[in-house]
Design an enzyme around this catalytic site. Sequence first.
Site, PDB file in Angstrom:
ATOM      1  N   ASP A 447       0.829  -1.210   0.000  1.00 30.92           N
ATOM      2  CA  ASP A 447       0.000   0.000   0.000  1.00 30.92           C
ATOM      3  C   ASP A 447       0.864   1.260   0.000  1.00 30.92           C
ATOM      4  O   ASP A 447       2.079   1.209   0.272  1.00 30.92           O
ATOM      5  CB  ASP A 447      -0.898  -0.036   1.253  1.00 30.92           C
ATOM      6  CG  ASP A 447      -2.227   0.668   1.053  1.00 30.92           C
ATOM      7  OD1 ASP A 447      -2.351   1.465   0.112  1.00 30.92           O
ATOM      8  OD2 ASP A 447      -3.144   0.422   1.869  1.00 30.92           O
ATOM      9  N   ASP A 504     -10.555   1.993  -3.687  1.00 37.04           N
ATOM     10  CA  ASP A 504     -11.066   1.564  -2.383  1.00 37.04           C
ATOM     11  C   ASP A 504     -12.580   1.408  -2.421  1.00 37.04           C
ATOM     12  O   ASP A 504     -13.186   0.914  -1.475  1.00 37.04           O
ATOM     13  CB  ASP A 504     -10.702   2.606  -1.309  1.00 37.04           C
ATOM     14  CG  ASP A 504      -9.334   2.335  -0.720  1.00 37.04           C
ATOM     15  OD1 ASP A 504      -8.706   1.329  -1.120  1.00 37.04           O
ATOM     16  OD2 ASP A 504      -8.886   3.115   0.134  1.00 37.04           O
TER      17      ASP A 504
HETATM   18  C1  DGJ Z   1      -5.876   1.795   1.948  1.00 39.28           C
HETATM   19  C2  DGJ Z   1      -6.233   0.622   1.093  1.00 39.28           C
HETATM   20  O1  DGJ Z   1      -6.620   1.019  -0.155  1.00 39.28           O
HETATM   21  C3  DGJ Z   1      -7.287  -0.197   1.828  1.00 39.28           C
HETATM   22  O2  DGJ Z   1      -7.704  -1.256   1.019  1.00 39.28           O
HETATM   23  C4  DGJ Z   1      -6.711  -0.687   3.121  1.00 39.28           C
HETATM   24  O3  DGJ Z   1      -5.658  -1.577   2.857  1.00 39.28           O
HETATM   25  C5  DGJ Z   1      -6.232   0.481   3.944  1.00 39.28           C
HETATM   26  N1  DGJ Z   1      -5.349   1.333   3.190  1.00 39.28           N
HETATM   27  C6  DGJ Z   1      -5.536   0.006   5.181  1.00 39.28           C
HETATM   28  O4  DGJ Z   1      -4.968   1.021   5.876  1.00 39.28           O
END
Ligand code: DGJ
Length: 701
Positions: A447, A504
């Site tokens: 991430d 997301d």
């Molecule tokens: C952002 C990501 O896009 C989410 O899917 C998740 O992993 C969160 N971060 C976790 O902090």
Amino acid sequence: MSDTPAHVRLDGHALTLVFACARDGAARLIHAGAKLPAGEDLAALDTAGARGRHENQPDVPPVAGLLPEAKHGLMTSPAVVLRRGGARLTTDLRLARWEATHEALTLTLRDEAAQIEAVLHWQIGAGDVVRCHTVLTNHGTAPLEIEQLASLALPVPARFTECTSYAGRWASELHEHRRTIAPDGLHRKSHGGKPGFDGGNWLLLHGPGQEVLGAHLAWSGDFITRLECDSAGAGDGTALLQLAASWQPGEIMLAPGASRATPPALFATADHRSALARAFHAHLRDDVLPVRKDWGPRKVHLNSWEALGFDLSEDKLIALAEDAARLGIERFVLDDGWFGGRRNDQTSLGDWLVSPDVFPNGLGPLIARVHALGMDFGLWVEPEMVSPDSDLYRQHPDWCLHAPGQERRTMRGQLALDMARTEVRTYLFERLDALLRENAIAYLKWDHNRDLFPSRPGQTDGFYALLDRLSAAHPKVEIESCSSGGGRIDFGVLSRVHRVWPSDNNDAIERLRIMRAWSQFLPLDVLGSHVGPSPNPITGRRLAMDFRAKVAIFGHMGVEADPARMTDKERATLAAHIALYKQWRGVLHSGALWRLAHPDPNVTGMMVTHMGRALALVAQTAFSPVFDAAPVRLAGLEPDARYRVTLPEPWPPRARHYLAAPEQWREGLVLSGTALMTQGLALPLTHPETAWLVVLERLPQ
Ligand code: DGJ
């Protein structure tokens, strides 16, 4: 003065590029498009496209060539800007030699006085996608700074008169904006240290009819996209497209004898958008993705994020894993919250040690249970970041991006590490390497949840170096690039990872649009596509499981919700769709994607064909103004072949009652490719949030 140009052609499957190369002058691209017959007279082609000098040009009209410079009265933005001793150089790069194979051309340009060499590489790759990059070498005795160097400077064939650029934000990536290529052109530049949610590193140009040209910069850092309408500076109407990495002042310094290659830029032309998508997909699958053949089918994920968030414990995770296994899940992914003191998003990034509070016995017992349930195990990391509240920051407060003496502003409570520092990369490698050695981890979700400010040189190179070192040490570990969703998606990162997280936003209505947008360039196999909870945590919208699950099948399917909070019926519906995904992923992840057109703008249709089999998804998101929505016309079939058409169950709960002959849809209707592509199928698509899957199987002749 240059000689009469030599003409060079490169040929792909259905593409020809023709260049006119003038020694001691410039190289021009005189044809980029349909494959020309073998005997085409290239000199005649050049003459046919040439213009005489007009009134308002310099007496010797400037030639932009393939690396336009600020010289000879050329008014376009230069593709190369260099400095020595702080002063800008006025360069005069001239074509010294070229080497061509059937599908690749290397052009060497030299400026003897400035002691600089630029080598332009053009290569037709899989899918007839053209891949270009530039290598610049400093042959002088003093250091040379590259301020700007385009990967591609493409004279846009004049038939392309409109462009589609993209805009977006977190959880709403990649909205299309189509407009005329106007005199003020298009200038995009990112500043967050990554391409960002708004997809400025992707571009479409539209020609007559449905012809389209797609372009992309394969670079995970900041980019420059520039479309200027008048490259000769005298109203000649030629548009020039430049794609370049946007480097920091002083970032690229070449010592005497040193070279720097730009990231690749890509472009392809196609008769329509589905064909362009397939060109990019073929290129990514065959020429970009790492060692794809060894991966096996894309496993169904269950990710803990939207099921448990930070509320983690070994017991809860084991219960979640058990529920997941019952649904047919194949990979259990432990998201954020497993390390250091990370019980919320304000702490502990950088402390990549398993949290003893959550896992008193390490990750071992959880992983053992996950394995016993027949799944493999994945883990979330965000290596490039550090929380001010972390042991790492307390030990090394100087390791983050910061301007000396200035306030260190956070984003999501975090700072970014300076990836240009060797000791930072060494620390991260050692922590991640230890995690992968000590635990049976098949997959990392990598991430990146913060923009990179204050900016510092070398972030993207440092990111790539870390990823490359880790992948070399653990070649079997699959990696996903996530950046709060789709903030860092490009062919540069995709040459190092196995899939991306497109957004997301798991709301299936939003996802339909987002997936359709990304799939213009990326195949479904690399696009994570998860069934989220209802109500959706981002949009608040409630959607039926049937709709959520059907939409999620068209991607790399997963679940990002807690099965314990679903009804029995929802779990059964989800399990049935997971089974369908497993049955069809071979087609979805190897086949050719077709974008289906429908008169109702709220109907989205996509289909994938592969070796006589096909699966289509047709989804209605609004309430249709008519009772009987227009039939859905399929695509990509053999006109004379006969296909058995079925609607695999489960069927959408409300719409199923409007099917005219349910039994026949179950058994299968046999229709020709022509009938399916011209008359189509009258699916009940009146109600919002209705999705159908359509299966097609070619019958023996
Ligand atoms: C952002 C990501 O896009 C989410 O899917 C998740 O992993 C969160 N971060 C976790 O902090």
